[in-house]
Design an enzyme around this catalytic site. Sequence first.
Site, PDB file in Angstrom:
ATOM      1  N   LYS A 120       0.924  -1.152  -0.097  1.00 50.38           N
ATOM      2  CA  LYS A 120       0.039   0.152   0.020  1.00 50.38           C
ATOM      3  C   LYS A 120       0.845   1.355   0.026  1.00 50.38           C
ATOM      4  O   LYS A 120       0.372   2.196  -0.434  1.00 50.38           O
ATOM      5  CB  LYS A 120      -0.914  -0.127   1.350  1.00 50.38           C
ATOM      6  CG  LYS A 120      -2.055  -1.322   0.986  1.00 50.38           C
ATOM      7  CD  LYS A 120      -3.093  -1.105   1.924  1.00 50.38           C
ATOM      8  CE  LYS A 120      -4.118  -2.017   1.640  1.00 50.38           C
ATOM      9  NZ  LYS A 120      -3.922  -3.466   1.710  1.00 50.38           N
TER      10      LYS A 120
HETATM   11  C1  LIG Z   1      -4.604  -4.512   1.056  1.00 45.14           C
HETATM   12  C2  LIG Z   1      -3.578  -5.759   0.987  1.00 45.14           C
HETATM   13  C3  LIG Z   1      -4.265  -6.638   0.044  1.00 45.14           C
HETATM   14  C4  LIG Z   1      -5.364  -6.590  -0.839  1.00 45.14           C
HETATM   15  O1  LIG Z   1      -5.207  -5.915  -1.731  1.00 45.14           O
HETATM   16  P1  LIG Z   1      -6.384  -5.480  -2.652  1.00 45.14           P
HETATM   17  O2  LIG Z   1      -5.969  -4.118  -3.370  1.00 45.14           O
HETATM   18  O3  LIG Z   1      -7.447  -4.892  -1.617  1.00 45.14           O
HETATM   19  O4  LIG Z   1      -7.128  -6.399  -3.436  1.00 45.14           O
HETATM   20  C5  LIG Z   1      -3.185  -7.937  -0.123  1.00 45.14           C
HETATM   21  N1  LIG Z   1      -2.083  -7.990   0.659  1.00 45.14           N
HETATM   22  C6  LIG Z   1      -1.811  -7.125   1.699  1.00 45.14           C
HETATM   23  C7  LIG Z   1      -0.421  -7.395   2.451  1.00 45.14           C
HETATM   24  C8  LIG Z   1      -2.514  -6.058   1.782  1.00 45.14           C
HETATM   25  O5  LIG Z   1      -1.896  -4.891   2.834  1.00 45.14           O
END
Ligand SMILES: *Cc1c(COP(=O)(O)O)cnc(C)c1O
Length: 475
Positions: A120
Amino acid sequence: MKYISTRGQSPALSFSQILLGGLAPDGGLYLPETYPQFTDADLTAMRGLSYADLAFAILSRFVDDIPAADLKAIIDKTYRADVYAFTRAGQNAADITPTLKLEDNLYLLSLSNGPTLAFKDMAMQLLGNLFEYVLTKEGKTTNILGATSGDTGSAAEYAMRGKKGIRVFMLSPHKKMSRFQTAQMFSLQDDNIYNIAVNGVFDDCQDMVKAVSNDAEFKAQYKIGAVNSINWGRIVAQVVYYFKGYFAVTQNNSQKVSFSVPSGNFGNVCAGHIARMMGLPIDKLVVATNENDVLDEFFKTGVYSPRGSANTYHTSSPSMDISKASNFERFVFDLVGRDSDKTRALWTQVDSGNSFDLNADGYFAKIADYGFVSGSSNHAHRMQTIRETKAKYEVVIDTHTADGLKVALAHLDAQTPMVVLETALPAKFEDAIVEALGQASERPAALNGIESLPQKFTVMDASAADIKTFIANNT
Ligand SMILES: *Cc1c(COP(=O)(O)O)cnc(C)c1O
């Protein structure tokens, strides 16, 4: 470039106009009117660009209301080696998203080398700089209010700390996050970051955010904003690393590549879909879920049945514990031929708690044209995949990446490189690693002892009135 709503009843707006908002006024999600196209010659010219230059080559095609020199400066400030410094041994931080070869035609794309050790950061760091730029230019401020059970909140705080015109009020369930995640967030001492530990569970935090958002008067008076996963700026920032990963594992543009994506809210893989629509030679987009397998069910059957929080499991890949994939509407809009009436009708069903079936009208039959395949994983699979990856390649992966790798292995073919997106570093989910391997994974040295740093936070009962008073007293 204008942005339209998937539900077709909101005016088209520019990039800066949608940047700070969330949903379109008609309840839909924003998408560009058309996807910019990259030809073979464009791709050849982009090969070998640095991450920041590649990001500029892509984002400048989506953003036409920020002067190019300013956009370039924002991107250069964001994608720096010292910001994405938590590389694995042998990786070059200057690559920002380096690849790691496991074996021929099987790679990890490291997206988690940023400040909070999760993918993120890739988008949120850019958002922090874009927000600051747009707010400063317009002489505005914003108070970001969010609820988190871990990943999103810390990524938002590290992206917004110290930024002019921005305050962050982040609610988290008191004593329910891991010690590491708590320390990551609560050790921030910046004046513009407010951590609020709520006596309750994550849903209580979310209810408080909803209550504030539903109070239009308060929301306007205190300029309440959000950085939720449907923000277009986050999606478009994520498009870049699909290009970067593609170039890293191919010699020329005649080679197709598949990507496997640990998925929850469908934001990450939606960016892959957009990259593919722009002309990047992607073969398959593998949607990997955990036990919360709503998306796997859709890609296998054409039926989308979102579930409520009572039917959402708490798993050892917690950032994928989602049973209503907010960004999924963006893909369905494309799948139904960008028919906004159809999309609105489908989400009217979803918003009233029902499912929909795209087998009628031949929509689901077109799914293969978009490259999507899927699979799901569970706790035992994760543990086994973490153990096998360590034994076979001497590489420790986190639980979310393990879901992605487990599902990827079922979709390999001899001709096509498979790139598994690494969405978090294992240090972030220590307990699961100890369970799988009998010992914790190595933690980046800079984060050793983070749990004993002084913490700044406020404990609060789960009360909308209390958070409103708190915001009013601190703005
Ligand atoms: C947010 C997240 C996901 C999922 O990603 P999306 O964009 O919501 O599909 C997967 N793995 C981790 C470690 C995350 O923080």
